[in-house]
Write a protein that holds these residues in place. Structure first.
Motif, PDB file in Angstrom:
ATOM      1  N   ASP A   1      49.178  29.996  49.530  1.00 33.57           N
ATOM      2  CA  ASP A   1      47.902  30.653  49.566  1.00 33.57           C
ATOM      3  C   ASP A   1      47.763  31.409  48.444  1.00 33.57           C
ATOM      4  O   ASP A   1      48.455  32.193  48.269  1.00 33.57           O
ATOM      5  CB  ASP A   1      48.016  31.364  50.966  1.00 33.57           C
ATOM      6  N   VAL A   2      46.695  30.806  47.564  1.00 33.64           N
ATOM      7  CA  VAL A   2      46.749  31.264  46.156  1.00 33.64           C
ATOM      8  C   VAL A   2      45.258  31.988  46.069  1.00 33.64           C
ATOM      9  O   VAL A   2      44.447  31.325  46.367  1.00 33.64           O
ATOM     10  CB  VAL A   2      46.777  30.266  45.044  1.00 33.64           C
ATOM     11  N   ASP A   3      45.118  33.295  45.632  1.00 33.10           N
ATOM     12  CA  ASP A   3      43.882  33.655  45.399  1.00 33.10           C
ATOM     13  C   ASP A   3      43.768  34.453  44.189  1.00 33.10           C
ATOM     14  O   ASP A   3      44.038  35.684  44.157  1.00 33.10           O
ATOM     15  CB  ASP A   3      43.544  34.410  46.635  1.00 33.10           C
ATOM     16  N   VAL A   4      43.519  33.810  43.103  1.00 35.91           N
ATOM     17  CA  VAL A   4      43.661  34.378  41.679  1.00 35.91           C
ATOM     18  C   VAL A   4      42.322  33.911  41.134  1.00 35.91           C
ATOM     19  O   VAL A   4      42.176  32.809  40.474  1.00 35.91           O
ATOM     20  CB  VAL A   4      44.774  33.857  40.982  1.00 35.91           C
ATOM     21  N   PRO A   5      41.231  34.854  41.056  1.00 38.71           N
ATOM     22  CA  PRO A   5      40.107  34.420  40.663  1.00 38.71           C
ATOM     23  C   PRO A   5      39.961  34.297  39.225  1.00 38.71           C
ATOM     24  O   PRO A   5      39.018  33.291  38.623  1.00 38.71           O
ATOM     25  CB  PRO A   5      39.227  35.596  40.835  1.00 38.71           C
ATOM     26  N   GLN A   6      41.006  34.861  38.495  1.00 38.89           N
ATOM     27  CA  GLN A   6      40.870  34.676  37.114  1.00 38.89           C
ATOM     28  C   GLN A   6      42.201  34.080  36.298  1.00 38.89           C
ATOM     29  O   GLN A   6      43.124  34.259  37.139  1.00 38.89           O
ATOM     30  CB  GLN A   6      40.605  36.086  36.116  1.00 38.89           C
ATOM     31  N   ARG A   7      42.149  33.301  35.465  1.00 39.31           N
ATOM     32  CA  ARG A   7      43.284  32.867  34.811  1.00 39.31           C
ATOM     33  C   ARG A   7      44.066  33.972  33.929  1.00 39.31           C
ATOM     34  O   ARG A   7      43.524  34.884  33.388  1.00 39.31           O
ATOM     35  CB  ARG A   7      43.060  31.771  33.819  1.00 39.31           C
ATOM     36  N   CYS A   8      45.123  33.634  33.941  1.00 38.28           N
ATOM     37  CA  CYS A   8      46.057  34.797  33.381  1.00 38.28           C
ATOM     38  C   CYS A   8      46.718  34.128  32.016  1.00 38.28           C
ATOM     39  O   CYS A   8      46.369  33.054  31.855  1.00 38.28           O
ATOM     40  CB  CYS A   8      47.417  35.128  34.314  1.00 38.28           C
ATOM     41  N   ALA A   9      47.344  35.079  30.974  1.00 34.22           N
ATOM     42  CA  ALA A   9      48.015  34.504  29.892  1.00 34.22           C
ATOM     43  C   ALA A   9      48.751  33.155  30.530  1.00 34.22           C
ATOM     44  O   ALA A   9      49.490  33.213  31.608  1.00 34.22           O
ATOM     45  CB  ALA A   9      48.690  35.600  29.302  1.00 34.22           C
TER      46      ALA A   9
END
Ligand SMILES: Nc1ncnc2c1ncn2[C@@H]1O[C@H](COP(=O)(O)OP(=O)(O)OP(=O)(O)O)[C@@H](O)[C@H]1O
Ligand SMILES: [Mg+2]
Length: 424
Positions: free
Chosen positions: A324-332
């Motif tokens: 279950d992944v909820d990461v709206p923005q990309r990280c470095a």
């Protein structure tokens, strides 16, 4: 095996749905934050009363005996509030421990700032926390009023604000309209209210700039050393993989090619066979090279993003894995790669050691931090000293200024939690 992936946005409908979902998530987080502030607010109110009693009784001397414990309670509550604020956003760095001796404490700026925070949190903070807790309760009560209205006594108050009675269905339905307005107010105002509730703590409980910097420098020096260590380990691993794998294959390619050239004139059939072996060695070298370069920065991250890459890991895991992944923005990129390797090693461990029937991977991002949680229902007993996987994972995470915690009692379950600053 269950993997969950959000569908890609399709046009305006999906954009609107995402917007509504985000507003609801923000309001949910706002309400949770306000109610968590309610608990420290109540403690703050009790402490204000205790401080007042101590101050008054100090005039006749008795209060002076209570002063050290009041000061300790104040510092403990301030520490708890720092930890709470840290969970909901940027870390609040604590100043050096303040004195508990009364005369020194009265002159100490940290204690004075904590007292100013205490008064604000016991009043405005507590009030906002109460509103945050009551709004959803009032919304549910008023919205569902028509369902139980026929059962309510004749003259019972109809609304959650204590006004009016309902005598007919239209009356009951208008109460549920009031419920709708509570929902709208919750959606619109709670995130802002949570920010207002947190503001005194963020301003008054944080260490002054001098302490902040020297601590950060010490922390960064330690993590920089860990980063360099992790870097050196990584380079050694790549060097070994190139040396033992790829280089060996290419050496045999050259040997086989040399032998084939010498054999070409007198035994063309033998030369042909050697060339075939050389070709297959070259292909193996290529495959190894590809796997080494993949282990440096997995290309799947670039192609499919963190969610896609983790879904691929879950799909290949020998134990059924829910993700279950909820990461709206990309990280470095380096943070995403670290998250990827942490989950990869955790799932490998689960398949190798846990005997679990289900693994769950949850990834969230909030307040500029990426939070990973990998859990299994296996036999537990994971031990960082048992191998190099978990130690390597801790180094990688520390190199990014992140934190890792592992709980794995014998009999299970095993939970690994990692937090990484997003760095973007
Ligand atoms: N999910 C788990 N459930 C139960 N035991 C675990 C789990 N993860 C790790 N362990 C135990 O902790 C030990 C240490 O794990 P670690 O990943 O550091 O080493 P490893 O997997 O044995 O070797 P490697 O260096 O190849 O990763 C393992 O040997 C295993 O006994
Ligand atoms: Mg391992």
């Amino acid at each position: 095996m269950t993997t969950r992936q959000d569908a890609p946005p399709a046009g305006e409908g999906a954009g609107l749905k995402d917007g509504v979902l985000q507003t609801m998530q923000r309001a949910g987080a706002g309400i949770a934050q306000l109610t968590s502030g309610l608990s420290t607010g109540l403690l703050a109110l009790l402490l204000v009363l205790w401080v007042a009693v101590t101050a008054v009784t100090s005039l006749v001397g008795i209060g002076l005996l209570m002063a050290p414990s009041v000061l300790r309670a104040l510092h403990a509550l301030a520490g708890r509030e720092r930890a709470r604020l840290g969970r909901w956003g940027e870390e609040v760095i604590a100043p050096d421990p303040p004195p508990t001796e009364l005369r020194a404490a009265l002159a100490d700026p940290t204690t004075r700032r904590e007292l100013r925070w205490l008064v604000r949190h016991a009043t405005l903070g507590l009030l906002l926390g109460l509103i945050g807790a009551l709004l959803p309760a009032a919304a549910v009560r008023d919205l569902t009023f028509p369902l139980y209205w026929p059962l309510a006594p004749e003259d019972a108050t109809a609304t959650s604000i204590g006004l009016g009675t309902a005598h007919s269905w239209p009356d009951a339905l208008s109460v549920s309209l009031l419920g709708v307005s509570w929902v709208l107010i919750s959606l619109g105002l709670t995130p802002g209210m949570a920010r207002v509730q947190a503001r005194p703590g963020r301003r008054l409980l944080v260490a002054g700039p001098e302490v902040d910097l020297s601590r950060r420098v010490a922390e960064l020096t330690a993590t920089r050393a860990a980063a360099l260590d992790a870097h050196a380990v990584e380079l050694r691993r790549i060097e070994r993989a190139l040396h033992d794998g790829t280089q060996n294959r290419i050496v045999s390619v050259t040997v086989l090619l040399g032998a084939a050239r010498r054999m070409l004139a007198r035994d063309p059939a033998g030369a042909e066979e050697l060339l075939e072996r050389a070709q297959s060695a070259a292909e193996q070298a290529l495959a190894e090279l590809r796997s080494v370069s993949r282990s440096i920065l997995p290309p799947v991250l670039d192609d499919r993003g963190l969610e896609g890459a983790l879904s691929a890991l879950a799909a290949n895991c020998a134990v059924p894995c829910r993700i279950d992944v909820d990461v709206p923005q990309r990280c470095a990129a380096s943070v995403e790669a670290t998250a990827y390797f942490v989950v990869a090693e955790a799932l490998t461990n689960i398949a190798k050691h846990s005997g679990a029937s289900l693994a769950t991977v949850t990834v969230r991002s909030a307040g500029g931090r990426l939070r990973l949680r990998v859990q299994d229902d296996g036999r537990g007993g994971a031990d960082e000293n048992g191998g190099s996987g978990l130690t390597g994972m801790r180094r990688r995470v520390a190199a990014h200024d992140g934190t890792l915690s592992l709980t794995s009692p014998p009999g299970g379950p095993t939970t690994l939690q990692v937090e990484l600053p997003c760095g973007s």
